[in-house]
Design a protein around this motif. Structure first.
Motif, short mmCIF file in Angstrom:
data_model
loop_
_atom_site.label_atom_id
_atom_site.label_comp_id
_atom_site.label_asym_id
_atom_site.label_seq_id
_atom_site.Cartn_x
_atom_site.Cartn_y
_atom_site.Cartn_z
N TRP B 5 21.39 7.70 23.63
CA TRP B 5 21.83 7.82 22.23
C TRP B 5 20.66 7.55 21.28
CZ3 TRP B 5 21.99 3.66 18.69
CH2 TRP B 5 22.50 3.99 17.43
N LYS B 6 19.97 6.46 21.54
CA LYS B 6 18.88 6.05 20.66
C LYS B 6 17.77 7.11 20.62
CE LYS B 6 15.59 2.35 20.17
NZ LYS B 6 14.84 1.44 21.01
N VAL B 9 18.95 10.25 18.66
CA VAL B 9 19.01 10.05 17.20
C VAL B 9 17.59 10.08 16.64
CG1 VAL B 9 19.58 8.43 15.36
CG2 VAL B 9 21.18 8.79 17.23
N LEU B 96 27.26 11.09 21.09
CA LEU B 96 27.24 10.07 20.05
C LEU B 96 26.04 10.25 19.11
CD1 LEU B 96 28.37 6.87 21.99
CD2 LEU B 96 29.71 8.29 20.42
N ALA B 97 24.94 10.76 19.65
CA ALA B 97 23.78 11.00 18.79
C ALA B 97 24.08 12.07 17.75
CB ALA B 97 22.58 11.40 19.65
N SER B 98 24.71 13.17 18.21
CA SER B 98 25.09 14.22 17.25
C SER B 98 26.09 13.67 16.25
CB SER B 98 25.71 15.41 17.98
OG SER B 98 24.77 16.05 18.78
N LEU B 99 27.01 12.87 16.75
CA LEU B 99 28.02 12.30 15.87
C LEU B 99 27.37 11.40 14.82
CD1 LEU B 99 31.09 12.13 15.41
CD2 LEU B 99 31.13 10.12 16.88
N THR B 100 26.33 10.69 15.21
CA THR B 100 25.65 9.80 14.27
C THR B 100 25.07 10.58 13.10
OG1 THR B 100 25.08 8.38 16.13
CG2 THR B 100 23.88 8.02 14.08
N VAL B 101 24.43 11.71 13.41
CA VAL B 101 23.87 12.52 12.33
C VAL B 101 25.01 13.04 11.45
CG1 VAL B 101 22.51 14.57 11.79
CG2 VAL B 101 21.89 13.15 13.73
N LEU B 103 27.78 11.58 10.90
CA LEU B 103 28.29 10.47 10.09
C LEU B 103 27.39 10.22 8.87
CD1 LEU B 103 29.52 7.89 12.77
CD2 LEU B 103 30.89 9.34 11.25
N VAL B 104 26.11 10.46 9.02
CA VAL B 104 25.22 10.31 7.86
C VAL B 104 25.59 11.36 6.81
CG1 VAL B 104 22.82 10.44 7.07
CG2 VAL B 104 23.35 9.35 9.25
#
Lengths: 315, 236
Positions: B5-6, B9, B96-101, B103-104
């Motif tokens: 994930w890290k 991102v 989760l990495a795609s989801l993080t972007v 979410l931004v």
């Protein structure tokens, strides 16, 4: 340490690896030798758990790759032929990522990191993007990645491919040094590399193992004759004629004319008969001095070709 | 999983893609917002959020197109698969990495209701919460589709197109279902993300819809692990 039994991999009709058996002892450097497309990479991919086998077992430290893949993967550092690098990362970030991927705990990693970078000599490029590194450095980063977490076993797929001669020598030295603390399987299609680095050789061709032995034993056992080079002062025709009469000599070939009445020869003789002494006496009798006598052992190259080329009948 | 994930991102933000997508979506949203919501003096966000679902149909496949394709192309997949992690860990970490972007992108839109309130608009909070929840859930489902699409090929553009086509079909499933009618319509209805979205977006907080979206996401992520696993058996 590593036990491979009846390993077979089929792709539909194609048999990439067939019934491969070998073991690697702890602390050994095993050379995995074969022409391109012989199944080296496939075998290595199976051992490391990248692809599953069709049948057969691979055990590392007693753990089966199919049943306990995590235990096996934890013990193996793998450097594929094309190092798996993330071009958008710096060397340091990449190794940190590799460490957390392999679940190396932070404290251990902190003490290990600098040693690894020092060992493969990438400390001075650690803040550079992998994208901007030369092929030689990328290869070293790939090797560093395999060393992360101090695995007991290293599997190196053609580690020197595409490097310049100086880098090749460096990497070989490094692998030899690593062999003191690791069990290593090294694949190559370059023969001198294997004989320089490895203690034992597995030769594979068309998915099947054709020989397993030390490089020395292979050259000893496989030749069915012994070979010499000789330089003799005397007329070539006469010398040839004389040598042919000696019991055990099979073939004589004039290799070079060195100067007037001085020729070098290649002589093949029966393996069980030492023809050197009779040759000496015979030549001494006629007053043709031997200037040089050297025995040629069969090189790994000859063995390799003998084992991997089969003469095909033309219909 | 956390390591993957890290890295992903970071990778999004090392490259222009995250910035381009975030600013692009913010630009389009702001245009909708300025000329729709503000100019029309609507004190609500749900209409706006509903409108931008269609934009997600384009944006999400671009967001996810390289998430798995890149590893296959660069050979880094070998490193991931031969590490002591499960394939599910890899897929979830990447998801989760795609989801993080996403979410931004999503968090930036919080500025709109704040402006409305600052301008003296009276917002219905439950409606707003429902709208945002629905938007998040549908975004999660779309990203799962995008991740799945990127597992199918090693070409980013092809992955983006596959993702786009799947999402487009999902968007159009209601008209298609009502056209064919009967039993087939009911089957197609299972894949209708939008009809449930409209429920949630109009403030009907239905737990089954929430579970539906989460299951939809889980199914696509599961399929992704199957695709990767299946390919391991057939490649050299």
């Amino acid at each position: 340490m590593i036990e491979i039994q009846n390993l077979t991999k089929h792709y539909g009709e194609i048999k990439a690896v067939e019934d491969v058996n070998f073991t690697v002892e702890k602390g050994e450097i095993l050379g995995f030798l074969g022409p391109n497309g012989a199944g080296k990479t496939t075998t290595m991919n199976i051992i490391t758990g990248y692809i599953p086998s069709t049948s057969g077992t691979v055990k590392v430290s007693g753990y089966d790759i199919m049943d306990q893949p995590r235990e096996v993967k934890r013990r193996i550092g793998y450097m594929p032929e094309h190092p798996p690098l993330y071009m958008d990362m710096t060397v340091k970030d990449y190794l940190d990522f590799s460490a957390s991927l392999k679940e190396v705990d932070k404290k251990t990693w902190k003490s290990q990191k600098n040693d690894i970078m020092e060992l493969v000599k990438i400390t001075h490029v650690q803040h550079r993007l992998i994208r901007n590194l030369s092929k030689g450095y990328r290869q070293r980063v790939g090797l560093a990645q395999a060393l992360v977490g101090a695995p007991e076993v290293l599997i190196l797929d053609e580690p020197t491919v595409g490097l310049d001669p100086k880098q090749i020598i460096e990497i070989r030295k490094l692998i030899k040094a690593l062999g003191k603390t690791h069990t290593i399987i090294l694949s190559s299609h370059i023969l001198p590399e294997v004989s320089a680095v490895c203690e034992r050789v597995v030769i594979i061709n068309k998915g099947k193992i054709v020989a397993v032995d030390t490089p020395e034993q292979l050259s000893k056992n496989l030749g069915d004759y012994s070979k010499f080079t000789m330089t003799i002062a005397g007329p070539d025709k006469k010398v040839k004629e004389m040598l042919q009469q000696i019991y055990g000599v099979k073939e004589i070939e004039v290799q070079n004319r060195i100067r007037e009445n001085e020729f070098s020869y290649i002589i093949e003789a029966d393996k069980d008969i030492d023809v050197r002494k009779p040759i000496f006496h015979k030549l001494a009798e006629f007053g043709y001095p031997i200037l040089e006598l050297k025995s040629l052992s069969m090189s790994l190259e000859d063995i390799f070709l003998q084992l991997t080329t089969e003469e095909k009948e033309v219909n | 999983m956390l390591a993957i994930w890290k890295r992903e991102v970071q990778s999004y933000f090392y490259q222009p893609i995250a910035y381009v997508l975030i600013s692009l979506s913010f630009l389009v949203l702001s245009i909708y917002y300025t000329f729709g919501t503000i100019a029309g003096r609507y004190a609500e966000m749900n209409n706006l959020l509903g409108n931008i679902i269609f934009i997600l149909t384009f944006l999400i496949p671009i967001l996810t197109m390289r998430i798995l394709t890149e590893d296959r192309k660069n050979g880094t997949e070998v490193m991931l698969v031969t590490s002591p992690v499960e394939i599910a860990d890899i897929v979830i970490g990447k998801y989760l990495a795609s989801l993080t972007v996403f979410l931004v992108m999503y968090a930036l839109t919080f500025v709109y209701p704040i402006i409305i309130i600052a301008l003296g608009g009276k917002m219905e909070i439950p409606m707003l919460v429902g709208g945002y929840l629905a938007f998040l859930l549908i975004g999660m489902s779309f990203i799962a589709v995008g991740v799945f699409a990127s597992s199918l090929t090693e070409n980013q553009i092809v992955a983006a197109i596959i993702g786009f086509v799947i999402l487009l079909v999902i968007n159009l499933i209601d008209p298609i279902a009502s056209y064919v009618g009967g039993f087939l319509a009911e089957v197609l209805g299972i894949f209708s993300l939008l009809s449930r979205y409209n429920d949630l977006n109009s403030g009907i907080l239905d737990i089954t819809s929430i579970i539906y979206y989460l299951s939809f996401t889980a199914v696509f992520l599961f399929l992704t692990t199957r695709v990767i696993d299946k390919r391991r058996w057939s490649q050299g």
